[in-house]
Motif scaffolding. Structure first.
Motif, mmCIF file in Angstrom:
data_model
loop_
_atom_site.group_PDB
_atom_site.id
_atom_site.type_symbol
_atom_site.label_atom_id
_atom_site.label_comp_id
_atom_site.label_asym_id
_atom_site.label_seq_id
_atom_site.Cartn_x
_atom_site.Cartn_y
_atom_site.Cartn_z
ATOM 1 N N ARG A 221 11.221 5.737 -10.520
ATOM 2 C CA ARG A 221 12.053 4.973 -9.590
ATOM 3 C C ARG A 221 11.253 3.845 -8.948
ATOM 4 O O ARG A 221 11.753 2.728 -8.783
ATOM 5 N N ILE A 222 10.020 4.125 -8.594
ATOM 6 C CA ILE A 222 9.167 3.125 -7.953
ATOM 7 C C ILE A 222 8.719 2.068 -8.957
ATOM 8 O O ILE A 222 8.712 0.859 -8.669
ATOM 9 N N LEU A 223 8.356 2.512 -10.157
ATOM 10 C CA LEU A 223 7.841 1.586 -11.161
ATOM 11 C C LEU A 223 8.899 0.575 -11.597
ATOM 12 O O LEU A 223 8.569 -0.533 -12.019
ATOM 13 N N GLU A 224 10.172 0.944 -11.486
ATOM 14 C CA GLU A 224 11.248 0.000 -11.816
ATOM 15 C C GLU A 224 11.241 -1.210 -10.875
ATOM 16 O O GLU A 224 11.757 -2.273 -11.222
ATOM 17 N N GLU A 225 10.671 -1.045 -9.701
ATOM 18 C CA GLU A 225 10.685 -2.114 -8.702
ATOM 19 C C GLU A 225 9.439 -2.998 -8.759
ATOM 20 O O GLU A 225 9.357 -4.000 -8.045
ATOM 21 N N ASN B 249 -1.953 3.941 -18.074
ATOM 22 C CA ASN B 249 -0.725 3.179 -17.868
ATOM 23 C C ASN B 249 0.173 3.356 -19.095
ATOM 24 O O ASN B 249 -0.225 3.960 -20.091
ATOM 25 N N SER B 250 1.367 2.816 -19.047
ATOM 26 C CA SER B 250 2.282 2.978 -20.176
ATOM 27 C C SER B 250 2.000 1.940 -21.260
ATOM 28 O O SER B 250 1.619 0.804 -20.965
ATOM 29 N N THR B 251 2.202 2.359 -22.492
ATOM 30 C CA THR B 251 1.967 1.462 -23.629
ATOM 31 C C THR B 251 2.822 0.204 -23.519
ATOM 32 O O THR B 251 2.351 -0.901 -23.796
ATOM 33 N N GLU B 252 4.061 0.362 -23.084
ATOM 34 C CA GLU B 252 4.966 -0.789 -22.982
ATOM 35 C C GLU B 252 4.475 -1.808 -21.973
ATOM 36 O O GLU B 252 4.457 -3.011 -22.247
ATOM 37 N N VAL B 253 4.059 -1.332 -20.799
ATOM 38 C CA VAL B 253 3.555 -2.247 -19.765
ATOM 39 C C VAL B 253 2.319 -2.974 -20.272
ATOM 40 O O VAL B 253 2.161 -4.189 -20.092
ATOM 41 N N LYS C 102 -0.127 0.843 -3.972
ATOM 42 C CA LYS C 102 1.109 0.867 -3.182
ATOM 43 C C LYS C 102 2.192 1.699 -3.863
ATOM 44 O O LYS C 102 2.927 2.437 -3.203
ATOM 45 N N SER C 103 2.285 1.598 -5.190
ATOM 46 C CA SER C 103 3.318 2.355 -5.899
ATOM 47 C C SER C 103 3.035 3.852 -5.841
ATOM 48 O O SER C 103 3.963 4.666 -5.743
ATOM 49 N N MET C 104 1.754 4.238 -5.879
ATOM 50 C CA MET C 104 1.403 5.660 -5.789
ATOM 51 C C MET C 104 1.755 6.216 -4.417
ATOM 52 O O MET C 104 2.336 7.299 -4.296
ATOM 53 N N ILE C 105 1.414 5.461 -3.376
ATOM 54 C CA ILE C 105 1.738 5.905 -2.018
ATOM 55 C C ILE C 105 3.250 6.072 -1.859
ATOM 56 O O ILE C 105 3.725 7.067 -1.296
ATOM 57 N N ALA C 106 4.023 5.124 -2.385
ATOM 58 C CA ALA C 106 5.487 5.199 -2.286
ATOM 59 C C ALA C 106 6.037 6.383 -3.079
ATOM 60 O O ALA C 106 6.962 7.070 -2.624
ATOM 61 N N THR C 107 5.482 6.638 -4.253
ATOM 62 C CA THR C 107 5.932 7.759 -5.078
ATOM 63 C C THR C 107 5.716 9.089 -4.362
ATOM 64 O O THR C 107 6.604 9.957 -4.326
ATOM 65 N N LEU C 108 4.540 9.261 -3.779
ATOM 66 C CA LEU C 108 4.229 10.516 -3.104
ATOM 67 C C LEU C 108 5.057 10.698 -1.842
ATOM 68 O O LEU C 108 5.389 11.829 -1.460
ATOM 69 N N GLU C 109 5.430 9.600 -1.210
ATOM 70 C CA GLU C 109 6.314 9.696 -0.043
ATOM 71 C C GLU C 109 7.700 10.184 -0.469
ATOM 72 O O GLU C 109 8.317 11.008 0.213
#
Length: 216
Positions: free
Chosen positions: A76-80, A111-115, A28-35
């Motif tokens: 921006r999307i990953l913050e949500e 993925n990110s090291t922090e996550v 879902k986050s990928m789809i939102a990012t590309l939009e």
């Protein structure tokens, strides 16, 4: 460099799909990012999974995306994202705690090291891993596998990459290490089998037998 016991194996784990169940969240986050970018090149979960037939970032570039623009939009999307919704495959945790007694375990992920670290810590199994190499420490898994092998002074024949996508298997093959396909993850058994992994596991407990037996 530290020389490990001759029986010790270097077990390198992907994060998404191997350690945690995260497919729906990131699709879902990928789809939102590309939009946001105005480049809706994927429409559904299957389109998303197709990106992982190779390295994710290479797949995005091959489809004409600028990675700098992608990272800006995705931030921006990953913050949500509700990262508390990332749940581990719980049967895997006791297996990892057993494996780390005799072997060297690390995470190599897109993925990110922090996550990754925050998720493992929240579920009390971060201490199973000697290190975490996320996307912020390199976008290519092949290069990170090679880096870790050199640092740990571990030969290819005792290094295993455990992944759940055909892209994982391909990158690990390029690094020349043993490839272990986790059928409980994103691509599933049939798709993974077509990539020709050295081992195809249906459940986490099979890792114990794998780690305990040397392949001829």
């Amino acid at each position: 460099m530290t020389t490990l016991n001759p029986q010790t194996k270097l077990l390198l784990f992907d994060f998404d799909g191997v350690l945690v169940d995260s497919l729906e969240i990131y699709a879902k986050s990928m789809i939102a990012t590309l939009e946001i970018m105005g480049k809706p090149i994927i429409k559904n979960r299957e389109d998303y999974l197709a990106l992982f037939e190779e390295n994710l970032y290479a797949a995005l570039e091959r489809r004409g995306l600028d990675l700098g623009e992608f990272f800006t939009a995705s931030s921006r999307i990953l913050e949500e994202i509700d990262y508390l919704a990332l749940q581990p495959f719980f049967p895997l945790i006791p297996v990892l705690k057993k494996l780390q007694e005799e072997h060297s375990l690390l995470v190599i992920s897109s993925n990110s090291t922090e996550v990754i670290r925050n998720t493992l810590t929240r579920h009390d199994f971060a201490d199973c891993f000697r290190d975490i190499l996320g996307a912020d420490r390199g976008l290519g898994k092949k290069e990170k596998i090679e880096q870790v092998m050199a640092r740990e002074n571990m030969p290819r024949e005792r290094t295993y990459y455990i992944g759940d996508t055909t892209g994982d298997i391909r990158e690990a093959k390029q690094a020349g290490v043993r490839t272990v396909a986790a059928a409980w993850g994103w691509h599933g058994r049939e798709r993974l089998a077509a990539a020709g992994p050295d081992y195809l596991l249906d459940c986490p407990q099979e890792l114990l037998s794998l780690a305990g037996a040397a392949r001829p």
